[in-house]
Design an enzyme around this catalytic site. Structure first.
Site, PDB file in Angstrom:
ATOM      1  CE1 TYR A 148      -3.939   2.193   0.623  1.00  0.00           C
ATOM      2  CE2 TYR A 148      -2.652   3.145   2.409  1.00  0.00           C
ATOM      3  CZ  TYR A 148      -3.755   3.188   1.576  1.00  0.00           C
ATOM      4  OH  TYR A 148      -4.669   4.210   1.697  1.00  0.00           O
ATOM      5  CD  GLN A 278       5.106  10.647  16.979  1.00  0.00           C
ATOM      6  OE1 GLN A 278       4.668  11.068  18.046  1.00  0.00           O
ATOM      7  NE2 GLN A 278       6.263  11.044  16.497  1.00  0.00           N
TER       8      GLN A 278
HETATM    9  P1  NAD Z   1     -12.730   1.759   0.264  1.00  0.00           P
HETATM   10  O1  NAD Z   1     -12.051   0.432   0.306  1.00  0.00           O
HETATM   11  O2  NAD Z   1     -14.048   1.905   0.915  1.00  0.00           O
HETATM   12  O3  NAD Z   1     -12.863   2.293  -1.219  1.00  0.00           O
HETATM   13  C1  NAD Z   1     -12.020   1.903  -2.269  1.00  0.00           C
HETATM   14  C2  NAD Z   1     -12.893   1.635  -3.483  1.00  0.00           C
HETATM   15  O4  NAD Z   1     -12.059   1.281  -4.600  1.00  0.00           O
HETATM   16  C3  NAD Z   1     -13.838   0.440  -3.283  1.00  0.00           C
HETATM   17  O5  NAD Z   1     -15.125   0.780  -3.747  1.00  0.00           O
HETATM   18  C4  NAD Z   1     -13.222  -0.675  -4.113  1.00  0.00           C
HETATM   19  O6  NAD Z   1     -14.156  -1.618  -4.557  1.00  0.00           O
HETATM   20  C5  NAD Z   1     -12.593   0.128  -5.234  1.00  0.00           C
HETATM   21  N1  NAD Z   1     -11.466  -0.560  -5.896  1.00  0.00           N
HETATM   22  C6  NAD Z   1     -10.422  -1.205  -5.319  1.00  0.00           C
HETATM   23  N2  NAD Z   1      -9.594  -1.691  -6.260  1.00  0.00           N
HETATM   24  C7  NAD Z   1     -10.123  -1.337  -7.465  1.00  0.00           C
HETATM   25  C8  NAD Z   1      -9.738  -1.544  -8.810  1.00  0.00           C
HETATM   26  N3  NAD Z   1      -8.619  -2.232  -9.129  1.00  0.00           N
HETATM   27  N4  NAD Z   1     -10.525  -1.040  -9.798  1.00  0.00           N
HETATM   28  C9  NAD Z   1     -11.673  -0.362  -9.511  1.00  0.00           C
HETATM   29  N5  NAD Z   1     -12.092  -0.152  -8.250  1.00  0.00           N
HETATM   30  C10 NAD Z   1     -11.313  -0.614  -7.235  1.00  0.00           C
HETATM   31  O7  NAD Z   1     -11.679   2.800   0.906  1.00  0.00           O
HETATM   32  P2  NAD Z   1     -11.817   4.345   1.213  1.00  0.00           P
HETATM   33  O8  NAD Z   1     -11.529   4.543   2.649  1.00  0.00           O
HETATM   34  O9  NAD Z   1     -13.061   4.882   0.647  1.00  0.00           O
HETATM   35  O10 NAD Z   1     -10.565   4.919   0.417  1.00  0.00           O
HETATM   36  C11 NAD Z   1     -10.690   5.570  -0.842  1.00  0.00           C
HETATM   37  C12 NAD Z   1      -9.331   6.114  -1.254  1.00  0.00           C
HETATM   38  O11 NAD Z   1      -8.847   7.033  -0.278  1.00  0.00           O
HETATM   39  C13 NAD Z   1      -8.255   5.034  -1.406  1.00  0.00           C
HETATM   40  O12 NAD Z   1      -7.460   5.322  -2.539  1.00  0.00           O
HETATM   41  C14 NAD Z   1      -7.427   5.198  -0.147  1.00  0.00           C
HETATM   42  O13 NAD Z   1      -6.095   4.794  -0.339  1.00  0.00           O
HETATM   43  C15 NAD Z   1      -7.542   6.684   0.123  1.00  0.00           C
HETATM   44  N6  NAD Z   1      -7.345   6.970   1.557  1.00  0.00           N
HETATM   45  C16 NAD Z   1      -8.301   6.654   2.476  1.00  0.00           C
HETATM   46  C17 NAD Z   1      -8.051   6.909   3.835  1.00  0.00           C
HETATM   47  C18 NAD Z   1      -9.065   6.608   4.903  1.00  0.00           C
HETATM   48  O14 NAD Z   1      -8.784   6.826   6.076  1.00  0.00           O
HETATM   49  N7  NAD Z   1     -10.250   6.151   4.600  1.00  0.00           N
HETATM   50  C19 NAD Z   1      -6.829   7.484   4.228  1.00  0.00           C
HETATM   51  C20 NAD Z   1      -5.886   7.761   3.250  1.00  0.00           C
HETATM   52  C21 NAD Z   1      -6.144   7.525   1.913  1.00  0.00           C
END
Ligand code: NAD
Ligand code: UDP
Length: 313
Positions: A148, A278
Site C-alpha cells: 500500500y 504516531q
Molecule cells: P474503500 O475500500 O471503501 O474504497 C475503495 C474503493 O475502490 C472500493 O469501492 C473498491 O471496490 C474500489 N477498488 C479497489 N480496487 C479497485 C480496482 N482495481 N478497480 C476499480 N475499483 C477498485 O476505501 P476508502 O476509505 O473509501 O478509500 C478511498 C481512497 O482514499 C483510497 O485510494 C485510499 O487509499 C484513500 N485513503 C483513504 C483513507 C481513509 O482513512 N479512509 C486514508 C488515506 C487515503
C-alpha cells in the site's frame, strides 16, 4: 449538451469515501461516472444515486484501461484498510501503479484534470511530528504494509512525472485517517472495529498497548477539502487533508464505549508489524492555499457514525 455541467469520473466511487464524493458532486450539479470493481465497495453505497439521470455506475477494474470523455478525474480506487490491502498485496500494488498509469493516460488523452487520493501512509512511521508535506517519510519497502505505502508513493511519482513530462493537470491530496458512515463494518479499521464491537457488546480489540496515536477526520471535512483542491488553480500539491486533533487508541476506545453506553471491555492484542507509532497532519498549507480547515470534531463525527452502524449492525 449543458456546458456548465462538468463530467466527472470517480474511480473507487462505490467505496466509503467515493460514495460521499459522488453524492456531493451530483448535488453541485455535475454529471458523475462512478467506476468500481466492487472489491471493497458495494452497490448499496450508491444505490440511492441510481435514479439520478446524471449518475452512471460502471463495473470496471482500473488495472485495465478505460476511455471516456471527462473534464475531471478523482482517482480513489484502492483498498484502504490494512486487512483488505494485505488480502491480495500484489493486486493492491497493481491497482495503485497500473491504475494510476491508466487514469493518468486517460487524463492526458482527454485533457482532464486529475486528482490522486494519496495517503498519510507515504510518511510511514514518521520521525518528524506533526508531518508536513516536505517530509519524505520513513517507509519500510519490504514489509506487510509496503504494498500500500510504496504503491501510493509510486503513484505520486507517476502523477509528478506525467505533469513534468506531459503537462497533465494534476492534484495530489494526502489523506489522513478518515471515518464516517458507509465504512465497511468488517474492514478492520479502528473506528469501525471499535464501534461495531461496542454495539455488539464484544471486547474492544486494542493492538499493542494502545499508546499509538492517530488523528481522525470526519468524511464530510475530507470531501470539502478534496473538492476545494480540485477547483483550485496553480496549485498541484501535495497537500495534507486531515484533522490535527490527535488521540491514542486507548482514548478512542474509551470515547466509543462512553458514546455507545456499552458494557464492552478492552482486550489487548499483538501490535501488527510496522504499525506507525504516531500520526498528525500539519495542515498549514491547506489552510493557506485552499482556505480549508476541518469543522467536525471527534465526538460529533463519532455520534453520526454510531447512528449509521446502529442501523446496519
Ligand atoms: P474503500 O475500500 O471503501 O474504497 C475503495 C474503493 O475502490 C472500493 O469501492 C473498491 O471496490 C474500489 N477498488 C479497489 N480496487 C479497485 C480496482 N482495481 N478497480 C476499480 N475499483 C477498485 O476505501 P476508502 O476509505 O473509501 O478509500 C478511498 C481512497 O482514499 C483510497 O485510494 C485510499 O487509499 C484513500 N485513503 C483513504 C483513507 C481513509 O482513512 N479512509 C486514508 C488515506 C487515503
Ligand atoms: N487498531 C486497534 N484495534 C483494531 C484496529 C486497529 O488497536 O481493532 C489500531 C492499529 O493497530 C493502528 C490504529 O488502530 O495503530 C489505526 O488502525 P487503522 O487500521 O484504522 O489505520 P492505519 O493503521 O492504517 O492508520
Amino acid at each position: 449538451m449543458d456546458i456548465t455541467r462538468k463530467r466527472i469520473l470517480v474511480s473507487g466511487g462505490a467505496g466509503f469515501i467515493g460514495s460521499h464524493l459522488c453524492e456531493k458532486l451530483l448535488k453541485e450539479g455535475n454529471e458523475v461516472l462512478c467506476l468500481d470493481n466492487f472489491f471493497t465497495g458495494d452497490k448499496s453505497n450508491v444505490v440511492h444515486l441510481l435514479n439520478d439521470p446524471y449518475f452512471e455506475l460502471i463495473r470496471h477494474d482500473i488495472t485495465e484501461p478505460f476511455l471516456a470523455e471527462v473534464d475531471q478525474i478523482y482517482n480513489l480506487a484502492c483498498p484502504a484498510s490494512p486487512v483488505h490491502y494485505q488480502y491480495n498485496a500484489i493486486k493492491t500494488i497493481k491497482t495503485s501503479v497500473m491504475g494510476a498509469i491508466h487514469m493518468l493516460g486517460l487524463a492526458k488523452r482527454v485533457h482532464a484534470r486529475i486528482l490522486q487520493a494519496s495517503t498519510s501512509e507515504i510518511y510511514g512511521n514518521p520521525t518528524i511530528h506533526p508531518q508536513e508535506e516536505s517530509y519524505w517519510g520513513n517507509v519500510n519497502p519490504i514489509g506487510i504494509r509496503s504494498c500500500y505505502d510504496e504503491g501510493k508513493r509510486c503513484a505520486e511519482t507517476l502523477f509528478m512525472d506525467y505533469h513534468r513530462q506531459h503537462r497533465v493537470d494534476i492534484k495530489i491530496v494526502r489523506i489522513f485517517n478518515t471515518y464516517g458512515p458507509r465504512m465497511h463494518p468488517q474492514d478492520g479499521r479502528v473506528v469501525s472495529n471499535f464501534i461495531v464491537q461496542a454495539l455488539r457488546g464484544e471486547d474492544i480489540t486494542i493492538y499493542g498497548d494502545g499508546t499509538q496515536t492517530r488523528s481522525f477526520q470526519y468524511v464530510d471535512d475530507l470531501i470539502d477539502g478534496m473538492v476545494k483542491m480540485m477547483e483550485s488553480e496553480d496549485f498541484i500539491g501535495p497537500v495534507n487533508i486531515g484533522n490535527p486533533h490527535e488521540f491514542t487508541m486507548l482514548q478512542l476506545a474509551e470515547k466509543v464505549i462512553e458514546l455507545t453506553d456499552s458494557k464492552s471491555k478492552i482486550k489487548f492484542m499483538p501490535l501488527p508489524m510496522d504499525d506507525p507509532k504516531q500520526r498528525q497532519p500539519n495542515i498549514e498549507l491547506a489552510k493557506q492555499v485552499l482556505g480549508w480547515t476541518p469543522k467536525i470534531q471527534l465526538e460529533e463525527g463519532l455520534r453520526n457514525t454510531i447512528d449509521y452502524f446502529q442501523k446496519i449492525v
